[in-house]
Scaffold this motif. Structure first.
Motif, PDB file in Angstrom:
ATOM      1  N   PHE A  23     -46.180  28.664   5.027  1.00 32.99           N
ATOM      2  CA  PHE A  23     -44.969  29.225   4.496  1.00 32.99           C
ATOM      3  C   PHE A  23     -43.838  29.344   3.942  1.00 32.99           C
ATOM      4  N   GLY A  24     -42.982  28.376   5.315  1.00 31.45           N
ATOM      5  CA  GLY A  24     -41.880  29.030   5.432  1.00 31.45           C
ATOM      6  C   GLY A  24     -41.632  27.538   6.510  1.00 31.45           C
ATOM      7  N   LEU A  25     -41.158  26.105   5.327  1.00 31.92           N
ATOM      8  CA  LEU A  25     -40.667  25.273   6.024  1.00 31.92           C
ATOM      9  C   LEU A  25     -39.604  24.726   6.365  1.00 31.92           C
ATOM     10  N   VAL A  26     -39.191  24.056   7.187  1.00 28.15           N
ATOM     11  CA  VAL A  26     -37.378  23.431   7.493  1.00 28.15           C
ATOM     12  C   VAL A  26     -37.731  22.155   5.951  1.00 28.15           C
ATOM     13  N   SER A  27     -36.315  21.910   4.950  1.00 27.99           N
ATOM     14  CA  SER A  27     -36.944  21.266   4.151  1.00 27.99           C
ATOM     15  C   SER A  27     -36.613  20.036   5.077  1.00 27.99           C
ATOM     16  N   THR A  28     -37.288  19.158   4.487  1.00 33.03           N
ATOM     17  CA  THR A  28     -36.981  17.528   5.162  1.00 33.03           C
ATOM     18  C   THR A  28     -35.699  16.771   4.901  1.00 33.03           C
ATOM     19  N   GLN A  29     -34.723  17.233   4.415  1.00 29.22           N
ATOM     20  CA  GLN A  29     -33.376  17.179   4.401  1.00 29.22           C
ATOM     21  C   GLN A  29     -32.390  17.665   4.989  1.00 29.22           C
ATOM     22  N   THR A  30     -33.020  18.809   5.259  1.00 30.38           N
ATOM     23  CA  THR A  30     -32.414  19.119   6.427  1.00 30.38           C
ATOM     24  C   THR A  30     -32.546  19.091   7.737  1.00 30.38           C
ATOM     25  N   GLN A  31     -34.015  18.568   8.055  1.00 27.86           N
ATOM     26  CA  GLN A  31     -34.351  17.985   9.184  1.00 27.86           C
ATOM     27  C   GLN A  31     -33.693  17.037   9.489  1.00 27.86           C
ATOM     28  N   HIS A  32     -33.862  16.076   8.136  1.00 29.66           N
ATOM     29  CA  HIS A  32     -32.888  14.596   8.406  1.00 29.66           C
ATOM     30  C   HIS A  32     -31.822  15.091   8.809  1.00 29.66           C
ATOM     31  N   LEU A  33     -30.695  15.426   8.618  1.00 30.34           N
ATOM     32  CA  LEU A  33     -29.735  16.374   8.977  1.00 30.34           C
ATOM     33  C   LEU A  33     -29.097  16.044  10.408  1.00 30.34           C
ATOM     34  N   ILE A  34     -30.347  17.479  10.360  1.00 29.62           N
ATOM     35  CA  ILE A  34     -30.111  18.582  11.935  1.00 29.62           C
ATOM     36  C   ILE A  34     -30.324  17.683  13.213  1.00 29.62           C
ATOM     37  N   ALA A  35     -31.819  16.451  12.506  1.00 27.57           N
ATOM     38  CA  ALA A  35     -31.856  15.382  13.806  1.00 27.57           C
ATOM     39  C   ALA A  35     -30.506  14.590  14.501  1.00 27.57           C
ATOM     40  N   SER A  36     -29.836  13.765  13.072  1.00 27.06           N
ATOM     41  CA  SER A  36     -29.001  13.917  13.453  1.00 27.06           C
ATOM     42  C   SER A  36     -27.518  13.860  13.624  1.00 27.06           C
ATOM     43  N   MET A  37     -27.543  15.232  13.752  1.00 26.06           N
ATOM     44  CA  MET A  37     -26.623  15.802  14.295  1.00 26.06           C
ATOM     45  C   MET A  37     -26.698  16.294  15.553  1.00 26.06           C
ATOM     46  N   LEU A  38     -27.784  16.576  15.868  1.00 21.47           N
ATOM     47  CA  LEU A  38     -28.101  17.557  17.716  1.00 21.47           C
ATOM     48  C   LEU A  38     -28.551  16.317  17.967  1.00 21.47           C
ATOM     49  N   SER A  39     -28.820  14.891  17.945  1.00 23.53           N
ATOM     50  CA  SER A  39     -28.404  13.833  18.321  1.00 23.53           C
ATOM     51  C   SER A  39     -27.455  13.144  18.728  1.00 23.53           C
ATOM     52  N   ASP A  40     -26.263  13.511  18.830  1.00 29.47           N
ATOM     53  CA  ASP A  40     -25.046  13.073  18.762  1.00 29.47           C
ATOM     54  C   ASP A  40     -24.120  13.968  19.634  1.00 29.47           C
ATOM     55  N   GLU A  41     -24.570  13.513  21.292  1.00 31.21           N
ATOM     56  CA  GLU A  41     -23.993  14.397  22.234  1.00 31.21           C
ATOM     57  C   GLU A  41     -22.637  14.645  22.374  1.00 31.21           C
ATOM     58  N   VAL A  42     -21.703  13.666  21.912  1.00 33.39           N
ATOM     59  CA  VAL A  42     -20.243  13.491  22.306  1.00 33.39           C
ATOM     60  C   VAL A  42     -20.160  14.732  21.685  1.00 33.39           C
ATOM     61  N   PHE A  43     -20.603  15.043  20.108  1.00 32.00           N
ATOM     62  CA  PHE A  43     -20.145  16.299  18.550  1.00 32.00           C
ATOM     63  C   PHE A  43     -20.544  17.327  19.882  1.00 32.00           C
ATOM     64  N   LEU A  44     -21.879  17.272  20.145  1.00 28.63           N
ATOM     65  CA  LEU A  44     -22.359  18.407  20.593  1.00 28.63           C
ATOM     66  C   LEU A  44     -21.774  19.302  21.944  1.00 28.63           C
ATOM     67  N   ASP A  45     -21.428  18.003  22.607  1.00 25.37           N
ATOM     68  CA  ASP A  45     -20.316  19.158  24.125  1.00 25.37           C
ATOM     69  C   ASP A  45     -19.065  19.538  23.061  1.00 25.37           C
ATOM     70  N   ARG A  46     -18.532  18.476  22.355  1.00 18.55           N
ATOM     71  CA  ARG A  46     -16.927  19.068  22.032  1.00 18.55           C
ATOM     72  C   ARG A  46     -17.630  20.672  21.722  1.00 18.55           C
ATOM     73  N   PHE A  47     -18.092  20.478  20.582  1.00 21.15           N
ATOM     74  CA  PHE A  47     -18.481  21.462  20.001  1.00 21.15           C
ATOM     75  C   PHE A  47     -19.269  22.846  20.691  1.00 21.15           C
ATOM     76  N   ILE A  48     -20.316  22.652  21.729  1.00 17.54           N
ATOM     77  CA  ILE A  48     -20.313  23.855  22.319  1.00 17.54           C
ATOM     78  C   ILE A  48     -19.017  24.392  22.930  1.00 17.54           C
ATOM     79  N   VAL A  49     -17.895  23.805  23.796  1.00 14.56           N
ATOM     80  CA  VAL A  49     -16.618  24.084  24.375  1.00 14.56           C
ATOM     81  C   VAL A  49     -16.436  24.297  23.638  1.00 14.56           C
ATOM     82  N   GLU A  50     -15.811  24.081  22.992  1.00 13.32           N
ATOM     83  CA  GLU A  50     -14.472  24.776  21.765  1.00 13.32           C
ATOM     84  C   GLU A  50     -15.051  25.884  20.702  1.00 13.32           C
ATOM     85  N   SER A  51     -16.251  25.614  20.526  1.00 15.16           N
ATOM     86  CA  SER A  51     -16.366  27.638  20.053  1.00 15.16           C
ATOM     87  C   SER A  51     -16.982  28.401  21.320  1.00 15.16           C
ATOM     88  N   SER A  52     -16.697  28.506  22.152  1.00 11.44           N
ATOM     89  CA  SER A  52     -17.163  29.466  23.308  1.00 11.44           C
ATOM     90  C   SER A  52     -15.684  29.988  23.274  1.00 11.44           C
TER      91      SER A  52
END
Length: 485
Positions: free
Chosen positions: A299-328
């Motif tokens: 009744f409330g699925l996440v769209s496949t396009q969103t899953q596809h994009l998020i899977a790619s983004m969250l698999s980028d360790e370099v980006f995530l490390d940088r984002f988490i530090v700078e966001s904080s």
């Protein structure tokens, strides 16, 4: 005449008729714009994380293949656009599980097979409520708590939320005695308690729960044989010590606890600033809950396009490390500016280290210690000062005079305008009939004396602003459709 609509259709369960949403309506009808409407209402009631959007935008530009709507990603369009089952893409569940681990310092592990997706944390909360309780049964919730919990958890499920009263005398800390008192009151009223809902880090307090509080809460729920739901959607917004501790870490240290009673709600709305993507997550240690929630996710699925994009983004360790530090870092800097400038005109706030808001103490500006006086002050702030801040009573706070003010959904120039308005308001309030000291118990709320406000402050024009922290202003959508604010 027979009733033509359902009880849900005609009741007030959505909670729209509250000060929390009324502030949104005031903003919607008169939104601030630096040039087109400079005297409009500034939105400080929206807990949205826009301070690090430049990192995300850079990643999107550098990774066009992550979207099926680009020339580089169009070859994947057919596979992504066709029907997918409600388990979600394996790469999406794997990436979310790894991200949850990273945010928690890699101190715990999450099984991707237990990741259940939902349409935002709103859908995740309601789905869990459907799985754990029947109409008329209840969850305990420490106060103050997020106003839309009343909508998300009760409107369509028919369950109840019962407050666990927390007070400013100990910085709103959850105590074992408060938990026992709330549970006993429910028993006296013949209400069956099915669980305890914790928000960690807290919305609206901006504080993290310490190990002792989490352990005591775990022991309490295990001893009562009720569920423990931990809403951890702000887990990556911590910007200073103490560190965030997940309930997942606590159960590792308590191997004899009943894991089948433990459930985590998560989303990407706050940590990454993606509320529009509607990515909510249920992580339950109970197989039956996981299986049922996954079926309900239809009744409330996440769209496949969103899953596809998020899977790619969250698999980028370099980006995530940088984002988490700078966001904080950026959240901490913005929080520091807000708190210091409030303090310059004698406005204190609860000491906090997480979230996208601060818990502002305006008790000294109340004409008397009543919730009626709080609402009178709030109306002045919204209608005359033109700031949409949220009164504590809408968060079920047990004491009048507290307000949640959000700071991460605007650029630096807009924050400066908001702070100038606050300074001007406090100056003009000097000498009005306000109380001399805040009470140390709710019994003192009727006291009514004079206050001389400390008016020392510096010009806001001297605030040093960092260009990289800017985010373009854009009008906010209606409060009727925006969730988890």
């Amino acid at each position: 005449m027979d009733q033509l609509l359902s009880k849900i259709a005609i009741n007030d369960g959505h909670g729209e008729n509250s000060a929390f949403f009324d502030g949104w309506k005031a903003y919607d009808s008169d939104p601030y714009h630096p040039t087109q409407n400079p005297d409009g209402v500034i939105q400080m009631g929206l807990a949205e994380n826009q301070l690090s959007f430049d990192f995300v935008e850079e990643w999107v530009r550098n990774n066009p293949k992550a979207s099926i709507c680009t020339e580089q990603g169009a070859n994947d369009f057919r596979d992504i656009a066709i029907f997918q089952d409600y388990h979600g893409f394996p790469e999406f569940r794997n990436a979310v599980a790894r991200f949850m681990e990273k945010v928690r310092g890699n101190r715990v592990r999450f099984d991707p097979d237990r990741i259940v997706m939902s349409g935002g944390a709103t859908g995740a909360q309601e789905t869990l409520a459907f799985c754990l309780a029947d109409p008329g049964e209840a969850l305990l919730v420490p106060t103050p708590y997020y106003p839309a919990n009343d909508r998300d958890l009760t409107w369509r499920t028919g369950i109840k939320l019962l407050p666990v009263i927390c007070e400013s005398s100990n910085n709103f800390k959850i105590t074992s005695s408060a938990l026992e008192s709330a549970y006993n009151k429910a028993q006296e009223s013949n209400i069956k308690v099915k669980g305890l809902l914790l928000n960690n880090p807290s919305n609206p307090l901006g504080t993290v729960l310490d190990k002792q509080t989490l352990t005591e809460s775990l022991n309490f729920t295990n001893n009562k044989n009720i569920h423990l739901i931990c809403d951890e959607i702000y887990s990556a917004t911590v910007f200073s010590k103490p560190d965030f501790i997940s309930i997942a870490e606590i159960i590792e240290e308590n191997p004899n606890c009943n894991r089948e009673l433990i459930h985590i709600v998560y989303s990407l709305s706050k940590d990454l600033g993606f509320p529009g993507f509607r990515v909510g997550i249920i992580y339950s240690y109970n197989d039956s809950v996981t299986n049922c929630a996954r079926k309900m996710s239809s009744f409330g699925l996440v769209s496949t396009q969103t899953q596809h994009l998020i899977a790619s983004m969250l698999s980028d360790e370099v980006f995530l490390d940088r984002f988490i530090v700078e966001s904080s870092k950026r959240l901490g800097n913005r929080h520091s500016v807000l708190v210091k400038e409030l303090a310059r005109v004698g406005i204190e706030s609860l000491k906090s280290n997480a979230g996208l808001y601060c818990w502002m103490d305006l008790r000294r500006l109340l004409k008397e210690f009543t919730f009626e006086a709080e609402m009178e002050l709030w109306r002045v702030i919204v209608n005359e000062v033109k700031l949409n801040v949220s009164p504590g009573s809408s968060f079920h706070c047990s004491e009048p005079g507290w307000f949640r003010v959000c700071f991460a959904n605007m650029d630096d120039e807009t924050l400066m305008v908001a702070l100038k308005r606050i300074h001007k308001f406090v100056i003009q309030s000097k000498g009005i009939n306000v109380v001399n000291e805040v009470p140390n118990s709710r019994k003192q709320y009727r006291r009514n004396n004079k206050l001389e406000i400390n008016l020392s402050f510096r010009r806001l024009d001297g605030i040093m602003m960092e260009p990289h922290k800017m985010s373009p202003h854009s009008p906010m959508s209606s409060p009727l459709v925006r969730a988890r604010t």
